[in-house]
Design a protein around this motif. Sequence first.
Motif, PDB file in Angstrom:
ATOM      1  N   HIS A   1      14.038  39.705 -11.188  1.00 37.71           N
ATOM      2  CA  HIS A   1      13.323  38.299 -10.573  1.00 37.71           C
ATOM      3  C   HIS A   1      14.066  37.169 -10.869  1.00 37.71           C
ATOM      4  O   HIS A   1      15.160  37.211 -11.541  1.00 37.71           O
ATOM      5  N   SER A   2      14.137  36.065  -9.943  1.00 31.37           N
ATOM      6  CA  SER A   2      14.666  34.908 -10.274  1.00 31.37           C
ATOM      7  C   SER A   2      13.513  33.885 -10.061  1.00 31.37           C
ATOM      8  O   SER A   2      12.800  33.390  -8.998  1.00 31.37           O
ATOM      9  N   VAL A   3      13.203  33.127 -11.235  1.00 31.75           N
ATOM     10  CA  VAL A   3      12.276  32.265 -11.154  1.00 31.75           C
ATOM     11  C   VAL A   3      12.841  30.788 -10.926  1.00 31.75           C
ATOM     12  O   VAL A   3      13.810  30.711 -11.436  1.00 31.75           O
TER      13      VAL A   3
ATOM     14  N   CYS B   1       4.923  28.109 -27.354  1.00 36.33           N
ATOM     15  CA  CYS B   1       6.252  27.442 -26.665  1.00 36.33           C
ATOM     16  C   CYS B   1       6.005  26.701 -25.480  1.00 36.33           C
ATOM     17  O   CYS B   1       5.082  27.250 -24.759  1.00 36.33           O
ATOM     18  N   THR B   2       6.108  25.415 -25.461  1.00 33.40           N
ATOM     19  CA  THR B   2       5.386  24.622 -24.177  1.00 33.40           C
ATOM     20  C   THR B   2       6.440  24.607 -23.026  1.00 33.40           C
ATOM     21  O   THR B   2       6.119  24.117 -22.197  1.00 33.40           O
ATOM     22  N   ALA B   3       7.517  25.633 -23.181  1.00 37.82           N
ATOM     23  CA  ALA B   3       8.423  25.366 -22.130  1.00 37.82           C
ATOM     24  C   ALA B   3       7.801  26.201 -20.770  1.00 37.82           C
ATOM     25  O   ALA B   3       6.987  26.946 -21.023  1.00 37.82           O
ATOM     26  N   ASP B   4       8.103  25.728 -19.642  1.00 34.86           N
ATOM     27  CA  ASP B   4       7.645  26.552 -18.202  1.00 34.86           C
ATOM     28  C   ASP B   4       8.490  27.764 -17.992  1.00 34.86           C
ATOM     29  O   ASP B   4       9.698  27.808 -18.458  1.00 34.86           O
ATOM     30  N   ILE B   5       8.116  28.698 -17.278  1.00 34.09           N
ATOM     31  CA  ILE B   5       8.412  29.849 -16.958  1.00 34.09           C
ATOM     32  C   ILE B   5       9.837  29.550 -16.127  1.00 34.09           C
ATOM     33  O   ILE B   5      10.521  30.581 -15.960  1.00 34.09           O
TER      34      ILE B   5
ATOM     35  N   GLY C   1      11.269  29.345 -21.155  1.00 32.28           N
ATOM     36  CA  GLY C   1      10.040  30.187 -20.614  1.00 32.28           C
ATOM     37  C   GLY C   1      10.141  31.711 -20.582  1.00 32.28           C
ATOM     38  O   GLY C   1       8.937  32.408 -20.534  1.00 32.28           O
ATOM     39  N   HIS C   2      11.395  32.220 -20.160  1.00 32.40           N
ATOM     40  CA  HIS C   2      11.618  33.425 -20.065  1.00 32.40           C
ATOM     41  C   HIS C   2      11.544  34.090 -21.589  1.00 32.40           C
ATOM     42  O   HIS C   2      10.757  34.938 -21.729  1.00 32.40           O
ATOM     43  N   THR C   3      12.368  33.762 -22.294  1.00 31.76           N
ATOM     44  CA  THR C   3      12.484  34.672 -23.737  1.00 31.76           C
ATOM     45  C   THR C   3      11.457  34.265 -24.584  1.00 31.76           C
ATOM     46  O   THR C   3      11.124  35.299 -25.227  1.00 31.76           O
ATOM     47  N   TYR C   4      10.817  33.000 -24.606  1.00 28.50           N
ATOM     48  CA  TYR C   4       9.891  32.580 -25.747  1.00 28.50           C
ATOM     49  C   TYR C   4       8.378  32.482 -25.112  1.00 28.50           C
ATOM     50  O   TYR C   4       7.669  31.806 -25.845  1.00 28.50           O
TER      51      TYR C   4
ATOM     52  N   PRO D   1       7.353  36.729 -27.098  1.00 30.50           N
ATOM     53  CA  PRO D   1       6.126  37.023 -27.778  1.00 30.50           C
ATOM     54  C   PRO D   1       5.392  38.285 -27.576  1.00 30.50           C
ATOM     55  O   PRO D   1       4.864  38.781 -28.574  1.00 30.50           O
ATOM     56  N   LEU D   2       5.470  38.782 -26.087  1.00 30.53           N
ATOM     57  CA  LEU D   2       4.811  40.078 -25.998  1.00 30.53           C
ATOM     58  C   LEU D   2       5.427  41.326 -26.543  1.00 30.53           C
ATOM     59  O   LEU D   2       4.932  42.291 -27.228  1.00 30.53           O
TER      60      LEU D   2
END
Length: 667
Positions: A169-171, A315-319, A324-327, A332-333
Amino acid sequence: MSSTSKNIESVLVETRVFPPDNRATQGARISGMAAYEALCKEAETDFDGFWTRLARENVQWTKPFTRTLDESKAPFYQWFGDGELNASANCLDKHIGTPTEDKTAIIFEADDGAVTKITYKDLLTRVSQFANALKAQGIQKGDRVIVYMPMTIEGVIAMQACARIGATHSVVFGGFSAKALQERIIDAGAVAVITANYQLRGGKELPLKAIVDDGIALGGCTTIKTVLVYERTLTDWKRVEGRDISFTEALAEVEGQGLCPPEPVNAEHPLFILYTSGSTGKPKGVQHATGGYLLWAKLTMDWTFDLRPEDVFWCTADIGWITGHTYVAYGPLAAGATQVVFEGIPTYPHAGRFWQMVEKHRVTIFYTAPTAIRSLIKAAESDEKVHPKNWDLSSLRILGSVGEPINPEAWMWYHRNIGHERCPIVDTFWQTETGGHVITPLPGATPLVPGSCTLPLPGIMAAIVDETGKDLPNGAGGMLVIKRPWPSMIRTIWNDPERFKKSYFPEEMGGTIYLAGDGAVRSADRGYFRITGRIDDVLNVSGHRLGTMEIESALVSKTDLVAEAAVVGRPDDVTGEAVCAFVVLKRGRPSGDEAKQIATDLRNWVAKEIGPIAKPKDIRFGDNLPKTRSGKIMRRLLRSIAKGEAITQDTSTLENPAILEQLGQAY
């Protein structure tokens, strides 16, 4: 390498030290400096054995690896290269049959405040269903898929489903323009786009599907066969027959198929490509491998955040960004955490939204950007009603900072007003390219110094060197490097291995040492690292790295108006750095209201070409740019002008010194 990397000076002196409190030390995964130093020593004395142990303890392998690190093709390092695994199985399937399967995986709070909770068991079911739907659309292992989604559970599901079937994937961040999307589709050779009809942010519906349509219509996206559309709102969207399909329709086609088996992939299989700005106009696709990246995402959740079973992590970051990828999507999962995912923005419907959510969800670990902290400080100081003291923040145990260095004043406000002087602050330094934290305090071990990311994590051989790669003494500013490879490091730049080598492993340093691109200094007393800023022409705006060349290219692409442009950064209290543009028009230099209108038009143009985040804060007009007689733009002078400093540098080499006076007025 830029000449700006020379003679980096350290001007900040910080003497305040905050030892870890007993509550943070007791029961910590890494408790006390002796435990940290023991791990560092293990990595130094038995490098391969250290990583082998951690990979076997923290990752489930469908085919165990027999070789830990292959350095034979350096700098194209390979980790666990003959092993096989699946990232989604390591995030979801491994929890089935354990107490974690019924634990809440995600607490989703929508823009309007509505809350949805999903367990690990239910998340696995939904990821499997969507993975089956992707396969039914002909998407296969090795295909590239663009994810252009809102910050929702469905965004995480899309990423996990791609990983489950072995698609890369490329977000793309939902604030990026059609042009930015088109460039990434073409470079990745994507076969599909996963998007939504609209996203909800700050009480507004913002189009996503329409931007995808515009991007594809720009041309060159010949590899795209399918666009999958999540109907986030009830608003209609335009369908392209034979290409577009809604999530509801795609899932109906595979109803009753059961769990999608996770596709084993080689440890070096590209898990994702994430495009980040470079100092040239073309965005670069940072490619990460599955095995090493997943290991470090899991480990840093445990180490940096001292994750415990009862924690609620946010973590308030966007994916759309690496954080948002790592955290959000993976770490977390993989660690079995309960996490908050938030769709909205920190200032809607009021600037106390973050603190209200901490109280509501009893958040224990809160991880956000200095930009957000600074904007919320400003809001709290101007309006008592949104001051954090109005909410119960007693659940908080650990605070984190990410995206850029946090200035000591903001650190202290965060410490006092959010942490109530009892929560360790992990000021994490890392990059898209590093895959996860590389220099950060450990909450149960490291004495904290405001504004310092302190010490490297075990196994990260960080140093500060001069331009030849020679180590510099503590107290001397230089370039930050990492001398040995680590599992989550960038593997290459997609479709551009030469740029990868030149950017990160320069020959003048031997070709095997990772150059971070940041200046840094180590304190004379503790050897703590402090990041002093970029050594190249990349701006850090609100935690987002933006290439000056990319913004300059956007300005100059307004071919009916702009002849030339140069972009530099200047410090900004809210965004960290502000974009400052110096523009030469194809007509006379404007002034007054006319200049204001043209500046507004150019800002809107940049927002359309790149995205709103790249809009210049200041625009200055001149008949020309300050250049040497050989035609080189003197950017150091532009930086001084942008900061409002008096020009004290030598200007004798300037072709036309009078130009400097013209550039004094900002619009």
